[in-house]
Design a protein around this motif. Structure first.
Motif, PDB file in Angstrom:
ATOM      1  N   UNK A  70       0.717 -11.450   5.603  1.00 18.48           N
ATOM      2  CA  UNK A  70       2.081 -11.217   5.130  1.00 18.48           C
ATOM      3  C   UNK A  70       2.295 -11.820   3.749  1.00 18.48           C
ATOM      4  N   UNK A  71       1.737 -13.020   3.545  1.00 20.82           N
ATOM      5  CA  UNK A  71       1.855 -13.686   2.243  1.00 20.82           C
ATOM      6  C   UNK A  71       1.202 -12.844   1.153  1.00 20.82           C
ATOM      7  N   UNK A  72       0.044 -12.275   1.450  1.00 20.58           N
ATOM      8  CA  UNK A  72      -0.690 -11.479   0.464  1.00 20.58           C
ATOM      9  C   UNK A  72      -0.055 -10.119   0.211  1.00 20.58           C
ATOM     10  N   UNK A  73       0.879  -9.710   1.067  1.00 24.15           N
ATOM     11  CA  UNK A  73       1.525  -8.411   0.865  1.00 24.15           C
ATOM     12  C   UNK A  73       2.347  -8.384  -0.425  1.00 24.15           C
ATOM     13  N   UNK A  74       2.618  -9.568  -0.981  1.00 26.10           N
ATOM     14  CA  UNK A  74       3.363  -9.641  -2.242  1.00 26.10           C
ATOM     15  C   UNK A  74       2.479  -9.308  -3.444  1.00 26.10           C
ATOM     16  N   UNK A  75       1.149  -9.307  -3.234  1.00 26.12           N
ATOM     17  CA  UNK A  75       0.250  -8.883  -4.302  1.00 26.12           C
ATOM     18  C   UNK A  75       0.454  -7.398  -4.585  1.00 26.12           C
ATOM     19  N   UNK A  76       0.021  -6.981  -5.762  1.00 27.64           N
ATOM     20  CA  UNK A  76       0.091  -5.569  -6.099  1.00 27.64           C
ATOM     21  C   UNK A  76      -0.966  -4.770  -5.355  1.00 27.64           C
ATOM     22  N   UNK A  77      -0.851  -3.456  -5.436  1.00 24.58           N
ATOM     23  CA  UNK A  77      -1.817  -2.531  -4.844  1.00 24.58           C
ATOM     24  C   UNK A  77      -2.985  -2.372  -5.818  1.00 24.58           C
ATOM     25  N   UNK A  78      -4.217  -2.777  -5.434  1.00 24.88           N
ATOM     26  CA  UNK A  78      -5.350  -2.695  -6.364  1.00 24.88           C
ATOM     27  C   UNK A  78      -5.570  -1.292  -6.931  1.00 24.88           C
ATOM     28  N   UNK A  79      -5.278  -0.254  -6.152  1.00 31.39           N
ATOM     29  CA  UNK A  79      -5.513   1.108  -6.624  1.00 31.39           C
ATOM     30  C   UNK A  79      -4.541   1.511  -7.733  1.00 31.39           C
ATOM     31  N   UNK A  80      -3.397   0.806  -7.800  1.00 27.40           N
ATOM     32  CA  UNK A  80      -2.426   1.094  -8.865  1.00 27.40           C
ATOM     33  C   UNK A  80      -2.561   0.127 -10.032  1.00 27.40           C
ATOM     34  N   UNK A  81      -3.539  -0.779  -9.939  1.00 30.59           N
ATOM     35  CA  UNK A  81      -3.777  -1.740 -11.022  1.00 30.59           C
ATOM     36  C   UNK A  81      -4.681  -1.094 -12.062  1.00 30.59           C
ATOM     37  N   UNK A  82      -4.087  -0.490 -13.063  1.00 28.17           N
ATOM     38  CA  UNK A  82      -4.845   0.223 -14.090  1.00 28.17           C
ATOM     39  C   UNK A  82      -5.173  -0.686 -15.270  1.00 28.17           C
ATOM     40  N   UNK A  83      -4.965  -2.000 -15.091  1.00 24.97           N
ATOM     41  CA  UNK A  83      -5.332  -2.969 -16.118  1.00 24.97           C
ATOM     42  C   UNK A  83      -6.791  -3.361 -15.996  1.00 24.97           C
ATOM     43  N   UNK A  84      -7.336  -3.274 -14.803  1.00 28.00           N
ATOM     44  CA  UNK A  84      -8.634  -3.878 -14.511  1.00 28.00           C
ATOM     45  C   UNK A  84      -9.761  -2.857 -14.445  1.00 28.00           C
ATOM     46  N   UNK A  85     -10.923  -3.273 -14.931  1.00 29.11           N
ATOM     47  CA  UNK A  85     -12.136  -2.469 -14.798  1.00 29.11           C
ATOM     48  C   UNK A  85     -12.793  -2.661 -13.437  1.00 29.11           C
ATOM     49  N   UNK A  86     -12.355  -3.644 -12.679  1.00 30.45           N
ATOM     50  CA  UNK A  86     -13.072  -4.058 -11.479  1.00 30.45           C
ATOM     51  C   UNK A  86     -12.951  -3.016 -10.363  1.00 30.45           C
ATOM     52  N   UNK A  87     -14.067  -2.761  -9.704  1.00 27.70           N
ATOM     53  CA  UNK A  87     -14.160  -1.744  -8.649  1.00 27.70           C
ATOM     54  C   UNK A  87     -13.181  -2.013  -7.510  1.00 27.70           C
TER      55      UNK A  87
END
Length: 515
Positions: A70-87
């Motif tokens: 639940x705490x981590x649900x405040x993180x963004x969605x990695x698939x919508x993170x277009x800042x990062x090159x990371x897989x």
């Protein structure tokens, strides 16, 4: 790259994160749980999660899992993170393989010899992908896995420095003032490597219309104390491939003994498949070492990187340690010791699962999607700063057209997109590039054409929203966002380090792009 966390005082820890005045209100302690079936019916749901002190008593595993999830649900969605090159996507089969390898300590060669063998296979494949000299019976290129390109770059700088020192000492000359030449748009790990290993940084600065190293300027900066030149295949800001061949040819023409290290963190798994004819690797005689990130376009979850040297001549023997397992010596050159084996195994899976054809198909698709996105953004009035048609990484760097007189900037657009869940960062470019502001979208494997269309629609909506605001409203909104975003509210950064002036960001206001 991991941030420094400040340890709060006891007073600050007691104050916690509740609203002012709440700490004065007394609540009855939750009763001990008796036959509570629901996570949210337990006493733990009515308590603050431990933040500063390890709790005295244990917590049921299902509740611990749910509370943290639940705490981590405040993180963004990695698939919508277009800042990062990371897989952010891997197949179920490789995820299973990697999960099975979690208990393995990669460095324990005696216990896990086959895992060590898998690393050696990866090194051999990557070295050949970079055209390392292998035709001769006496060819002896070598390489190793790392936690990421940052560690690989540290190893590359360290080996160049030690080789230069050995040469200077053999000639009876001073070896106390090494320098390294690089583009001012380098990723921050290059600044760290130079600072940590006491090497002077010499920069070829960007301009308002050139965002890569100037080969002539770089070679002119070389002197007897230069340990090497860094050339980037896939710059962090605009994704361009620096002209490694031009630097190489100038060094050869002027008969200058200066090695080139190629930082192919992002481009090392792209250029060989999209522009195989481009000479940037060991085909050039001055290129002595290359690093690449497996967790970027190598298509592996973080963190794994690789570095390859042309021959032992460029990796001094005194930096290498021999570890004996099963009666055989295993040479080791690393800043890290214990680490998981999962990412190395994941890299091997991707390379044998996809093969050259699979990587080529993926990289060509990403290139097409990037070109499609660039064309749409151009239609919306943006200026495109990145190269298309496979002449750079599959990303789109763009900025507002100053001639259109917008009353908002790229950071305002980024904030609008964040409200829709997208992370499309805005940056201030490298020093001497006229304080250009820009935005960047990294096109990764899971960024499909359909998702690209949705992004374009949301960018258009963001422009319409900002155009409908007056300048004062935009300024008030930006100030509000600046004061209330998670990053600015982070109180774990130690204030002692908040105003450093030794980095490019501290000196010039350059924003380090996410990688």
């Amino acid at each position: 790259m991991v941030h420094l966390a400040s340890v709060p005082s006891d007073v600050a820890a007691r104050r916690g994160s509740v609203a002012e005045g709440m700490e004065k209100i007394q609540f009855n302690d939750p009763a001990e749980d008796e036959g509570i079936a629901s996570v949210y019916g337990s006493r733990f749901a009515a308590q603050e999660l431990p933040q500063h002190e390890m709790p005295e008593r244990e917590m049921p595993k299902d509740i611990a899992y749910r509370m943290i999830r639940d705490d981590l649900s405040l993180d963004g969605n990695p698939m919508l993170n277009l800042a990062s090159f990371v897989t952010t996507y891997m197949e179920d089969e490789v995820e299973k393989l990697m999960a099975e390898a979690l208990p393995k300590n990669f460095i324990d060669y005696e216990e896990y010899p086959q895992t060590a063998e898998i690393q050696n296979r990866c090194v051999s494949m990557i070295a050949r992908m970079f055209n390392a000299p292998t035709q001769s019976e006496h060819a002896s290129a070598m390489g190793t896995s790392t936690v990421g390109s940052s560690e690989a770059i540290m190893l590359g700088v360290l080996s160049m420095k030690r080789r230069w020192q050995n040469k200077r000492k053999a000639e009876g000359k001073d070896s106390s003032k090494p320098n390294i030449i690089m583009n001012a748009a380098v990723q921050v790990c290059w600044e760290k490597a130079a600072r940590y290993f006491e090497v002077e940084e010499r920069y070829s600065y960007c301009t308002g219309d050139r965002y890569v190293i100037d080969p002539e300027e770089a070679v002119n900066l070389v002197d007897e104390n230069t340990i090497g030149i860094c050339a980037i295949v896939g710059t962090t800001y605009t994704g361009e491939y620096e002209d490694v061949k031009a630097i190489n040819d100038l060094l050869v023409k002027k008969n200058i003994d200066c090695p080139i290290h190629v930082d192919a963190a992002s481009g090392g798994f792209v250029a060989p498949f999209v522009v195989p004819e481009l000479p940037w690797d060991f085909r050039l005689e001055k290129v002595v070492s290359i690093n690449v990130s497996g967790h970027k376009y190598g298509l592996v979850y973080p963190g794994v990187g690789w570095i390859v040297w042309r021959s032992p001549e460029f990796l001094p023997k005194e930096l290498v340690f021999n570890i004996n397992y099963l009666g055989a010596d295993q040479a080791s050159f690393t800043l890290n010791f214990s680490k998981g084996a999962s990412q190395v195994i994941g890299q091997y899976y991707q390379m044998i699962r996809l093969g050259k054809r699979g990587y080529r198909l993926i990289m060509m698709n990403l290139t097409r999607t990037a070109d499609y996105l660039a064309a749409n953004l151009k239609q919306l009035g943006f200026l495109i700063m990145s190269k298309g048609g496979g002449q750079g990484l599959p990303l789109v760097a763009f900025r507002l057209d100053p001639e259109r007189g917008h009353h908002y900037d790229e950071f305002a657009i980024a904030h609008q997109l964040r409200e829709r869940g997208w992370v499309v960062p805005a940056y201030t470019m490298a020093p001497h590039s006229e304080n250009l502001k820009m935005m960047r979208v990294v096109v990764r494997e899971d960024f499909s054409r359909a998702r690209c269309d949705t992004l374009v629609q949301d960018i258009n909506l963001a422009l319409q929203t900002l155009n409908a605001m007056d300048q004062k409203t935009v300024e008030v909104h930006q100030e509000h966002v600046k004061k209330n975003t998670t990053a600015t509210k982070n109180k774990n950064s130690h204030p002692y380090y908040s105003k450093e002036r030794h980095s490019l960001q501290g000196k010039h206001g350059k924003t380090h792009a996410v990688c």
